[in-house]
Design a protein around this motif. Sequence first.
Motif, PDB file in Angstrom:
ATOM      1  N   HIS A 320       0.852  -1.190   0.000  1.00 30.24           N
ATOM      2  CA  HIS A 320       0.000   0.000   0.000  1.00 30.24           C
ATOM      3  C   HIS A 320       0.885   1.236   0.000  1.00 30.24           C
ATOM      4  CE1 HIS A 320      -3.165   2.825   0.705  1.00 30.24           C
ATOM      5  NE2 HIS A 320      -2.754   3.124   1.923  1.00 30.24           N
ATOM      6  N   ARG A 322       0.883   5.407   0.182  1.00 30.01           N
ATOM      7  CA  ARG A 322       0.172   6.678   0.408  1.00 30.01           C
ATOM      8  C   ARG A 322       1.132   7.791  -0.040  1.00 30.01           C
ATOM      9  NH1 ARG A 322      -0.876  10.590   4.108  1.00 30.01           N
ATOM     10  NH2 ARG A 322       1.246  11.079   3.521  1.00 30.01           N
TER      11      ARG A 322
ATOM     12  N   THR B  49      -3.389   7.462   6.821  1.00 27.62           N
ATOM     13  CA  THR B  49      -4.064   6.672   5.793  1.00 27.62           C
ATOM     14  C   THR B  49      -4.804   5.484   6.414  1.00 27.62           C
ATOM     15  OG1 THR B  49      -3.775   5.671   3.597  1.00 27.62           O
ATOM     16  CG2 THR B  49      -2.170   5.061   5.244  1.00 27.62           C
ATOM     17  N   ILE B  50      -5.546   4.785   5.584  1.00 29.33           N
ATOM     18  CA  ILE B  50      -6.132   3.491   5.968  1.00 29.33           C
ATOM     19  C   ILE B  50      -5.586   2.482   4.963  1.00 29.33           C
ATOM     20  CG2 ILE B  50      -8.237   2.177   6.402  1.00 29.33           C
ATOM     21  CD1 ILE B  50      -9.785   4.857   6.337  1.00 29.33           C
ATOM     22  N   THR B  51      -5.113   1.345   5.468  1.00 25.61           N
ATOM     23  CA  THR B  51      -4.671   0.279   4.568  1.00 25.61           C
ATOM     24  C   THR B  51      -5.671  -0.868   4.666  1.00 25.61           C
ATOM     25  OG1 THR B  51      -2.389   0.912   5.006  1.00 25.61           O
ATOM     26  CG2 THR B  51      -2.729  -1.201   3.928  1.00 25.61           C
ATOM     27  N   GLU B  64      -6.517  -1.106   8.531  1.00 25.76           N
ATOM     28  CA  GLU B  64      -5.565  -0.558   9.507  1.00 25.76           C
ATOM     29  C   GLU B  64      -5.561   0.955   9.374  1.00 25.76           C
ATOM     30  OE1 GLU B  64      -2.622  -4.477   9.460  1.00 25.76           O
ATOM     31  OE2 GLU B  64      -1.931  -2.602   8.553  1.00 25.76           O
ATOM     32  N   HIS B  66      -4.165   4.632  10.356  1.00 25.03           N
ATOM     33  CA  HIS B  66      -2.884   5.210  10.802  1.00 25.03           C
ATOM     34  C   HIS B  66      -3.008   6.704  11.086  1.00 25.03           C
ATOM     35  CE1 HIS B  66      -0.407   1.673  10.140  1.00 25.03           C
ATOM     36  NE2 HIS B  66      -1.012   1.487   8.988  1.00 25.03           N
TER      37      HIS B  66
END
Lengths: 360, 141
Positions: A320, A322, B49-51, B64, B66
């Motif tokens: 992932h 960002r 963020t979100i994973t 998850e 963050h």
Amino acid sequence: MSYKIPMGPYHPALEEPYKLDLICEGETVCDAKLHIGFNFRGIEHLAETRNYIQVIALMERVCGICSNIHTLTLCQAMEGLTGLTPPPRAQYIRVVVAELERLHSHVLWAGIAAKLMGFKTMFMTCFELREKVMDILQAISGNRVNYSMNRIGGVNRDIDDPQAILKMVEALEREMARTVIPIFTTSRTARSRCAGIGVLTLEKAVSCGVVGPTARASGLPQDLRRAAPYAAYAEMEFDVPVQQDGDVRARLLVRALEIMESCKILRQALAKLPPGELHSGDDKFAFATGTATSRVEAPRGEVMYSVSWKENSRNPSRVHVRTPTFANMPAIRWMVIGARLADTPLIQASIDPCYSCTDR
Amino acid sequence: MNLLESIPEQLGTTEPWVEKGGVHWLTLGGMNVRELAKAMNGLHARFVTITAYQLPGEGGLRLEYHWDLDGQLLGFPFQLAGNSIESIYDLCEAVDWIEREIHEGFAIDFLGREYEPLLLRQGDTPGVNLRDAVAASKEKK
């Protein structure tokens, strides 16, 4: 009466495809909606089909400007899963290339901002300087865009003659201090096009979670090189420029000052480059099952990679990414509200958006 | 007691922080994600963020979340019972795009928010699990 003006996805004022739907009353922007996804590439999903060598080459292509930052962040995360530690010389070389990339990115941005201001001479000057930065990167890596510098546990290439690179950096710093920074900070054109325009207040910067120079120009003193040092940044002395006004001029000043700070870091890193190996030398390593996360301060702000691996697997099970523009771009809406329509190209450019990173 | 150490108590959990893989992890048991967002707002933490993860087999989906607190990366895992979780968009503006992206890529429904316009894959259908869609198209071939 309000009316909608679509700007993009293909527009002379946009370098890459994204779309701003501007709701205007007269010449004033009342609201805006942002649309991305015109070049969505599914790189995160593709990464799950690549092994640990291929995935580095793949993620280097997330961005055409901060390509090195993506491999650095990915390699740091993979080092967390393998337990490999890069030797000191590799950590310093990582700092050198990361700061050269920051210079490249900021000077490129300055050129594009100058073009959008209608300051064509400055555009040419900036792009001439950018060539010099790219010459240094080419001298180190042999490449101008995808440098292929990082590997798990270190770097692929050495800096054979730090003194020669240092001379190039000093010449670049002189040119920056003599022409680019004074013109950008004192010229009437730059001031009239940038001061008080596209303001992002501190309150909005916090609620939007913006990062990098965009955040620092709105009074947020966050910089991962200082707050959570990686590579050899803990051994470097530098300042984190912060401005309070939150306008286009503040974002310009932050980047201008960061150019000088990058030169300061480069001088230290090249002067103190420790002897030793380029990588851990351990070609036989194994990935532990789990997830590792790494963050790096890219030219546009924080990049974060979460990498998951299963033991004995050739490929990651999840990557992932960002990117900073993904965090910064929604804030454009708040910057353009109340602005003149003619200022919107410069305002959106002031966050130094990277659609390639956003549509990863 | 530093700020980090005080968070579990504020969140009403006795679980300790676990530092692993560059993140300070805290498992919250039955805590609602909205309560977590309110607590993070109170601490002036920056949302990162979100994973999203699709776990193998019948493992379902995991998110998850963050936040950054003074340079420390905090992580809060949430195992989803189905394919939905409450949105925190009204509490934390910064989650807008990542909630939309996860909705479009993993078909996870963030309850209490609107999704239009489509963030990625312009012209496509929202709420499609891309992994399942790709696997299905491979089988078809």
